[in-house]
Design an enzyme around this catalytic site. Structure first.
Site, PDB file in Angstrom:
ATOM      1  CG  HIS A 104      -1.939   0.998   1.338  1.00 49.74           C
ATOM      2  ND1 HIS A 104      -1.690   2.304   1.679  1.00 49.74           N
ATOM      3  CD2 HIS A 104      -3.289   0.913   1.148  1.00 49.74           C
ATOM      4  CE1 HIS A 104      -2.824   2.988   1.689  1.00 49.74           C
ATOM      5  NE2 HIS A 104      -3.816   2.171   1.370  1.00 49.74           N
ATOM      6  CG  ASP A 147       0.416  -2.415   6.317  1.00 52.01           C
ATOM      7  OD1 ASP A 147      -0.525  -2.562   7.118  1.00 52.01           O
ATOM      8  OD2 ASP A 147       0.330  -1.764   5.262  1.00 52.01           O
ATOM      9  CD  GLN A 197      -6.606  -4.537   3.604  1.00 56.58           C
ATOM     10  OE1 GLN A 197      -7.539  -5.328   3.536  1.00 56.58           O
ATOM     11  NE2 GLN A 197      -6.809  -3.230   3.622  1.00 56.58           N
ATOM     12  CE  LYS A 208      -7.829  -0.766   6.285  1.00 50.36           C
ATOM     13  NZ  LYS A 208      -8.145  -0.438   4.899  1.00 50.36           N
TER      14      LYS A 208
END
Length: 404
Positions: free
Chosen positions: A121, A198, A201, A224
């Site tokens: 990202h 990260d 997600q 999220k």
């Protein structure tokens, strides 16, 4: 048995209509929906506990402080951090990454090397580019293949004695690929490099164990994970967090201030300047409680069923191409329809009440790799159904008929 219809009752927004149609929400990779149990916590905070934390001796402040620090402990337990002070509550993943990147500005020198992956990202690309510009460090990129997987043989070659940092997402937001982070972390540590993962997600689908992973930094966002926007977390090993300088100056992050010299507070407050998103932090804890109550094993199993069902149904549409075909992926499908622009398909789907994401998904290098302007991304959560996928498939067929 996974009772999805009972779970859906927890989410008020799923009962609304869009353009006269029942909402089908397939934009979960951008933000998940919020259950009533978390909404109630937000209302309760502002109704009963609204006060600034840590600094007040009055009852409301003490109650709010207790709730906020209990939420930090919930985050600690969920990610299995060794200490609660290794959890820094931030405004989200982007804030967390920038905090670490800023801290390493004083630790890197010209000629040092940092590695990112081709699947990142923009939030896990741009801060490191800025870091390299400030320090003279060199940015290297782990390449990807046509299946949307990282090329690990090339990663092995990129690692050298000059590698100081490695930054990789756990799961690609654009393709759903689950990266082999255990291997990435182990190999990086052999050359003495630190690793930031990260997890924006991954955390809606997987329950990471930061001690088992032996990761140096792990970041995530509440929105999220069925929580509110504007709050997230940075996990960092105690030793690393003590090495990094404060990211911002102000109230809360100090021990003592004079005009001659300021000393900084201990962890975690060293990195939490100013009034935080108190309600958001408390609601983050409530969202973690909710998801753990559903059960991450249950979530993973059910979402895999949705992924397999949707993949089969969508591939039956002539001219539809899926990008990101790794065998190890989560419930995200990025696709295009012949030469039709993804925005046009997304607009028609919206008229049918179907929410998908179109564009490059803040992962433009991936789209450049495939030489496409973007994709249509349908991302599924544990509150979605196969019936909703059928609605999507019919919507895509209608868009194809209208735009061909």
């Amino acid at each position: 048995m996974f009772k999805v219809n009972d779970i859906r009752k927890d989410f008020p927004i799923l009962s609304r209509q869009v353009n006269g149609k029942s909402l089908v929400y397939f934009d979960n990779a951008a933000t998940s929906q919020t259950p009533q149990q978390v909404i109630d916590v937000i209302v309760d905070y502002y109704s009963n506990y609204n006060a600034n934390i840590h600094r007040g001796v009055h009852t409301l402040s003490q109650e709010a402080t207790d709730l906020y620090e209990q939420a930090r402990q919930k985050v600690q337990a969920h990610f299995n951090a060794k200490f609660s002070h290794e959890i820094i509550l931030t405004s989200g993943t982007t804030h967390s990454i920038n905090l670490v990147a800023n801290g390493f500005s004083s630790l890197l020198k010209k000629g040092d090397e940092v590695i990112v992956s081709a699947l990142e990202h923009h939030s896990n690309i741009v801060p490191w580019q800025m870091l390299c510009e400030r320090t003279g460090a060199i940015l290297k990129v782990i390449p990807m293949n046509q299946d949307g997987e990282l090329v690990m043989d090339d990663y092995d070659i990129l690692l050298t004695k000059n590698t100081k940092l490695v930054f990789v997402n756990h799961i690609s937001n654009a393709l759903g690929t689950i990266n082999p982070i255990e291997y990435i972390i182990e190999k990086a540590h052999k050359v003495g490099a630190a690793v930031l993962i990260d997890g924006a997600q991954s955390c809606p689908h997987i329950k990471p164990d930061v001690q088992k992973l032996d990761v140096d930094f792990y970041v995530a966002s509440a929105h999220k994970m069925c929580g509110p926007t504007g709050v997230g977390m940075l996990y960092g090993k105690e030793d690393w967090l003590n090495k990094l300088p404060p990211y911002q100056g102000g109230g809360e992050m100090i021990a003592e201030v004079t005009f001659e010299k300021t000393t900084y507070a201990n962890l975690p407050h060293k990195f939490e300047a100013g009034t935080p998103n108190i309600c958001g932090g408390i609601a983050f804890g409530a969202a973690i409680d909710y998801m753990n109550n559903v059960g991450f094993n249950n979530i993973a199993k059910y979402e895999h069923e949705l992924l397999e069902y949707a993949t089969e149904k969508l591939l039956a549409i002539e001219g539809l191409k899926i990008y990101g075909t790794s065998k190890n992926k989560t419930s995200v499908i990025s696709f295009n329809l012949n030469s039709i622009h993804p925005y046009d398909v997304g607009t028609i789907l919206d008229k049918l009440g179907i929410a998908v994401r179109t564009g490059h998904h803040c992962a433009q290098p991936i789209m450049d790799f495939y030489n496409i302007p973007g994709t249509i991304r349908a991302s599924f959560s544990f509150y979605n159904t196969k019936a909703e996928i059928d609605t999507l498939v019919e919507g895509v067929k209608k868009a194809k008929m209208m735009l061909s």
